[in-house]
Design a protein around this motif. Structure first.
Motif, PDB file in Angstrom:
ATOM      1  N   LEU A 424       0.984  -1.241   0.234  1.00 56.51           N
ATOM      2  CA  LEU A 424      -0.228   0.035  -0.208  1.00 56.51           C
ATOM      3  C   LEU A 424       0.811   1.399  -0.179  1.00 56.51           C
ATOM      4  N   SER A 425       1.802   1.154   0.825  1.00 58.35           N
ATOM      5  CA  SER A 425       2.800   2.452   0.772  1.00 58.35           C
ATOM      6  C   SER A 425       3.543   2.679  -0.624  1.00 58.35           C
ATOM      7  N   LYS A 426       3.913   1.608  -1.435  1.00 57.46           N
ATOM      8  CA  LYS A 426       4.670   1.550  -2.479  1.00 57.46           C
ATOM      9  C   LYS A 426       3.329   2.139  -3.769  1.00 57.46           C
ATOM     10  N   ILE A 427       1.990   2.017  -3.341  1.00 60.15           N
ATOM     11  CA  ILE A 427       1.065   2.406  -4.247  1.00 60.15           C
ATOM     12  C   ILE A 427       1.040   3.954  -4.207  1.00 60.15           C
ATOM     13  N   VAL A 428       1.069   4.052  -2.880  1.00 60.63           N
ATOM     14  CA  VAL A 428       0.926   5.554  -2.719  1.00 60.63           C
ATOM     15  C   VAL A 428       2.295   6.381  -3.189  1.00 60.63           C
ATOM     16  N   TYR A 429       3.067   5.725  -3.184  1.00 62.69           N
ATOM     17  CA  TYR A 429       4.791   6.417  -3.650  1.00 62.69           C
ATOM     18  C   TYR A 429       4.484   6.512  -5.185  1.00 62.69           C
ATOM     19  N   SER A 430       4.150   5.417  -5.732  1.00 65.63           N
ATOM     20  CA  SER A 430       3.954   5.546  -7.328  1.00 65.63           C
ATOM     21  C   SER A 430       2.966   6.453  -7.872  1.00 65.63           C
ATOM     22  N   ALA A 431       1.766   6.438  -7.183  1.00 65.12           N
ATOM     23  CA  ALA A 431       0.790   7.242  -7.678  1.00 65.12           C
ATOM     24  C   ALA A 431       1.214   8.690  -7.456  1.00 65.12           C
ATOM     25  N   THR A 432       1.667   9.009  -6.410  1.00 60.85           N
ATOM     26  CA  THR A 432       2.195  10.484  -6.174  1.00 60.85           C
ATOM     27  C   THR A 432       3.092  10.949  -7.114  1.00 60.85           C
ATOM     28  N   ARG A 433       4.251  10.022  -7.369  1.00 53.26           N
ATOM     29  CA  ARG A 433       5.093  10.338  -8.375  1.00 53.26           C
ATOM     30  C   ARG A 433       4.566  10.687  -9.739  1.00 53.26           C
ATOM     31  N   ALA A 434       3.658   9.679 -10.315  1.00 49.75           N
ATOM     32  CA  ALA A 434       2.942   9.902 -11.483  1.00 49.75           C
ATOM     33  C   ALA A 434       2.360  10.980 -11.630  1.00 49.75           C
ATOM     34  N   TYR A 435       1.575  11.371 -10.401  1.00 46.93           N
ATOM     35  CA  TYR A 435       0.951  12.788 -10.648  1.00 46.93           C
ATOM     36  C   TYR A 435       1.863  14.033 -10.906  1.00 46.93           C
ATOM     37  N   PHE A 436       2.927  14.009 -10.271  1.00 47.19           N
ATOM     38  CA  PHE A 436       3.914  14.999 -10.621  1.00 47.19           C
ATOM     39  C   PHE A 436       4.564  14.989 -12.167  1.00 47.19           C
ATOM     40  N   LYS A 437       4.810  13.395 -12.339  1.00 46.69           N
ATOM     41  CA  LYS A 437       5.499  13.260 -13.625  1.00 46.69           C
ATOM     42  C   LYS A 437       4.724  13.858 -14.893  1.00 46.69           C
ATOM     43  N   SER A 438       3.156  13.586 -14.553  1.00 45.34           N
ATOM     44  CA  SER A 438       2.487  14.046 -15.778  1.00 45.34           C
ATOM     45  C   SER A 438       2.405  15.499 -15.864  1.00 45.34           C
ATOM     46  N   ALA A 447       6.818  12.241  -3.397  1.00 49.08           N
ATOM     47  CA  ALA A 447       6.528  11.044  -3.230  1.00 49.08           C
ATOM     48  C   ALA A 447       6.803  10.239  -1.887  1.00 49.08           C
ATOM     49  N   LYS A 448       8.147  10.418  -1.666  1.00 44.57           N
ATOM     50  CA  LYS A 448       8.610  10.186  -0.332  1.00 44.57           C
ATOM     51  C   LYS A 448       7.866  10.440   0.878  1.00 44.57           C
ATOM     52  N   MET A 449       7.614  11.953   0.672  1.00 39.53           N
ATOM     53  CA  MET A 449       6.690  12.540   1.925  1.00 39.53           C
ATOM     54  C   MET A 449       5.523  11.996   1.941  1.00 39.53           C
ATOM     55  N   ALA A 450       4.697  11.644   0.957  1.00 36.00           N
ATOM     56  CA  ALA A 450       3.282  10.862   0.903  1.00 36.00           C
ATOM     57  C   ALA A 450       3.280   9.576   1.476  1.00 36.00           C
ATOM     58  N   SER A 451       4.574   8.719   1.275  1.00 37.61           N
ATOM     59  CA  SER A 451       4.752   7.565   1.786  1.00 37.61           C
ATOM     60  C   SER A 451       5.009   7.375   3.278  1.00 37.61           C
ATOM     61  N   GLY A 452       5.646   8.596   3.604  1.00 35.56           N
ATOM     62  CA  GLY A 452       6.071   8.781   4.998  1.00 35.56           C
ATOM     63  C   GLY A 452       4.870   9.153   5.812  1.00 35.56           C
ATOM     64  N   GLN A 501      -4.057  20.187 -12.402  1.00 39.93           N
ATOM     65  CA  GLN A 501      -3.897  19.593 -11.196  1.00 39.93           C
ATOM     66  C   GLN A 501      -5.100  18.194 -11.314  1.00 39.93           C
ATOM     67  N   LEU A 502      -6.364  18.784 -11.396  1.00 39.02           N
ATOM     68  CA  LEU A 502      -7.499  18.063 -10.990  1.00 39.02           C
ATOM     69  C   LEU A 502      -7.415  16.661 -12.340  1.00 39.02           C
ATOM     70  N   ASN A 503      -6.969  16.844 -13.231  1.00 40.38           N
ATOM     71  CA  ASN A 503      -6.713  15.758 -14.522  1.00 40.38           C
ATOM     72  C   ASN A 503      -5.436  15.079 -13.938  1.00 40.38           C
ATOM     73  N   ALA A 504      -4.512  15.497 -13.675  1.00 41.97           N
ATOM     74  CA  ALA A 504      -3.456  14.723 -13.215  1.00 41.97           C
ATOM     75  C   ALA A 504      -3.859  13.839 -11.756  1.00 41.97           C
ATOM     76  N   TRP A 505      -4.485  14.513 -10.917  1.00 41.36           N
ATOM     77  CA  TRP A 505      -5.174  14.055  -9.557  1.00 41.36           C
ATOM     78  C   TRP A 505      -5.978  12.703  -9.939  1.00 41.36           C
ATOM     79  N   ALA A 506      -6.954  12.896 -10.761  1.00 46.54           N
ATOM     80  CA  ALA A 506      -7.846  11.771 -11.260  1.00 46.54           C
ATOM     81  C   ALA A 506      -7.219  10.664 -11.845  1.00 46.54           C
ATOM     82  N   GLU A 507      -6.393  10.987 -12.895  1.00 44.00           N
ATOM     83  CA  GLU A 507      -5.546  10.014 -13.746  1.00 44.00           C
ATOM     84  C   GLU A 507      -4.586   9.178 -12.899  1.00 44.00           C
ATOM     85  N   ASN A 508      -4.311   9.681 -11.726  1.00 48.96           N
ATOM     86  CA  ASN A 508      -3.227   8.669 -10.830  1.00 48.96           C
ATOM     87  C   ASN A 508      -3.780   8.198  -9.504  1.00 48.96           C
ATOM     88  N   LEU A 509      -5.024   8.498  -9.213  1.00 48.55           N
ATOM     89  CA  LEU A 509      -5.692   8.224  -8.042  1.00 48.55           C
ATOM     90  C   LEU A 509      -5.146   6.679  -7.643  1.00 48.55           C
TER      91      LEU A 509
END
Length: 526
Positions: A424-438, A447-452, A501-509
């Motif tokens: 679950l922690s890895k999912i949060v990390y990956s989703a957060t990083r994908a949000y910013f990459k987009s 992503a590290k802060m979100a996982s933390g 931001q909304l598009n990136a947020w929805a795409e990477n939930l």
């Protein structure tokens, strides 16, 4: 000159107790109502070691049968008799001060006179005089005391005068947790005749280690006396440990070393008492300061040193140590510390203090917890310090009773749930990083802060999870809470205020559906 005996640790209050305040050694073994030690994690470990040294010296049981027969009442009674016998060895000040070496004063005096003789002007004479005075307690010996060269930004950083009780705790902690580096007195001949150079750097104490700091673990009972009894080793267990060639050994207050390499010092290095009271620094209290010399030098874990409270795995070049990590709280290491419970676990760490004592405690169906903690440090050229995000770490979690685990493979369920939380922690990390990459950003720090943040939120329910693993329906209910924590961590670090931001947020939930629906059973091998 006769030195007055003053402040006896057996009679005077100096040991911090949670919810109580300071108490004496006599009170520790007279009142079973004390719940646990107070102070910071290093002080707790150091005082626990001292108390265990007293217990082991007073009444080490031969085997498990004797341990059961001894009980907490028998242990306390033996310790009170022992303290009465050795009462004169526990004076903080006197002819034979507790865990101190008055001989170091002579070494300092000799060095001072030599410097004065070589002084060519008054400035050099003043420096020579200063070198003969004891160091202040704020000289960087201990992380919760200010260093003498700190920039003082508030009144809390200024050196303050320590009480005798605080000095006693300081000395006990110093024996096992002194920082490595140039804090010790240098440019003199030590008690063994070795010449220290002006840039001499002392090794760190064995309970701290040469790197980032060991994670120590102990069993916890419903009160302090029970905790000491649970962690008491038998002669049989001590004899089986190949690292302690001199078995239990003798505590330093019964026979103090005379030099860094005398027979007593060598015996301490190869006995269990050396783990409990290391004497890694030779010190002497004087004039509200301290003379501070390097003491007995212990080998590192790579050279064969091992304390039962430290977790290790492998051997030789493959030897690994469970280091302390403030970003990974100790409750996340429980599956490694308890891996010996399961025959299917191959990659766990062996913490002898837990491994040797847990099963016998569970047979008595007692309330048992595991306390883990320590101090994160960093080193540079052999000099250790506490900087940036270094900090104390501790946690205590209680396990289901043996009776409650009879019908369910509790550890296997717990291991499964912890594995799912890691995913679950890895999912949060990956989703957060994908949000910013987009949005054409790296997003690694976010992503590290979100996982933390997810793990900090999950820690609130850690004890509940440990108990819930007795019943599958309770863990499924908790998964909803942990899934909500994952969403909170993602939403906190991935805003959706603008259209982009909304598009990136929805795409990477984060996709949490598998975690919520997965009800697979743990594999339990016979």
């Amino acid at each position: 000159m006769i030195v007055e005996n003053r402040f006896n640790l057996i009679d005077e209050p100096w040991i911090p107790i949670s919810d109580i305040g300071k108490v004496s050694l006599m009170q520790i073994f007279s009142k079973p109502s004390y719940r646990a030690l107070g102070g910071n994690p290093v002080q707790k470990i150091a005082i626990t070691k001292l108390l265990l040294a007293i217990v082991q010296a007073a009444c080490t049981p031969e085997d498990e049968y004797d341990w059961k027969a001894l009980g907490t009442d028998g242990m306390a009674k033996n310790c009170l008799n022992y303290l009465e016998k050795w009462h004169d060895s526990f004076w903080l000040y006197g002819e034979q001060p507790f865990l101190q070496m008055p001989a170091v004063v002579n070494l300092i005096d000799v060095r001072t006179e030599k410097r004065k003789a070589k002084a060519k002007n008054n400035t050099e004479k003043l420096k020579a005089d200063k070198s003969g005075k004891p160091k202040p307690f704020g000289a960087g010996f201990y992380p919760d005391l200010p260093s003498e060269n700190n920039t003082m930004l508030s009144h809390t950083l200024f050196e303050r005068e320590l009480s005798d009780a605080e000095k006693a705790v300081f000395i006990v902690a110093l024996m096992n947790f002194a920082f490595g580096g140039k804090r010790v007195e240098a440019d003199l001949v030590n008690l063994s005749g070795q010449v220290y150079g002006g840039l001499y750097s002392a090794k760190s104490s064995p309970s701290l280690g040469n790197y980032v700091g060991y994670l120590h673990s102990y069993l916890m009972g419903e009160n302090l006396l029970t905790s000491l009894w649970l962690n008491l080793l038998t002669n049989e267990q001590i004899a089986e440990n190949k690292y302690w060639k001199n078995s239990l050994g003798v505590p330093p207050w019964e026979a103090m070393p005379t030099t860094e390499n005398c027979v007593i010092a060598q015996t301490l290095k190869t006995s269990y008492m050396g783990c409990l009271v290391a004497m890694s620094r030779f010190v002497f209290l004087k004039e509200n300061g301290i003379y501070y010399l390097d003491g007995i030098q212990y080998p590192s874990h790579k050279e064969g040193w091992r304390e039962p409270s430290i977790a290790m795995s492998g051997a030789g070049k493959d030897l690994k140590v469970l280091w302390l990590n403030p970003d990974k709280r100790p409750w996340r290491e429980l599956t490694s510390l308890l891996s010996f419970i399961s025959s299917s676990s191959q990659n766990g760490f062996d913490c002898q203090q837990i491994n040797l004592c847990l099963f016998r405690a569970r047979k008595k169906n007692l309330k048992i917890g595991i306390w883990s903690g320590g101090l994160k440090v960093r080193g540079s050229s052999g000099d250790q310090s506490v900087k940036q995000d270094d900090d104390f770490v501790e946690s205590c979690y209680y396990l289901p009773s043996n009776k409650e685990q009879e019908d369910k493979p509790w550890f296997e369920y717990f291991k499964l749930e912890m594995g799912e939380l890691e995913q679950l922690s890895k999912i949060v990390y990956s989703a957060t990083r994908a949000y910013f990459k987009s949005q054409k950003a790296t997003g690694e720090n976010e992503a590290k802060m979100a996982s933390g943040l997810f793990w900090r939120l999950a820690e609130r329910k850690s004890q509940e999870l440990i108990y819930a693993c007795k019943e599958e329906d309770k863990t499924q209910e908790l998964r909803k809470t942990f899934a909500q924590f994952a969403s909170t961590a993602y939403n906190t670090h991935c805003p959706n205020n603008t259209a982009r931001q909304l598009n990136a947020w929805a795409e990477n939930l984060p996709n949490l559906s598998k975690y919520l629906k997965d009800t697979k059973q743990p594999e339990v091998k016979a």
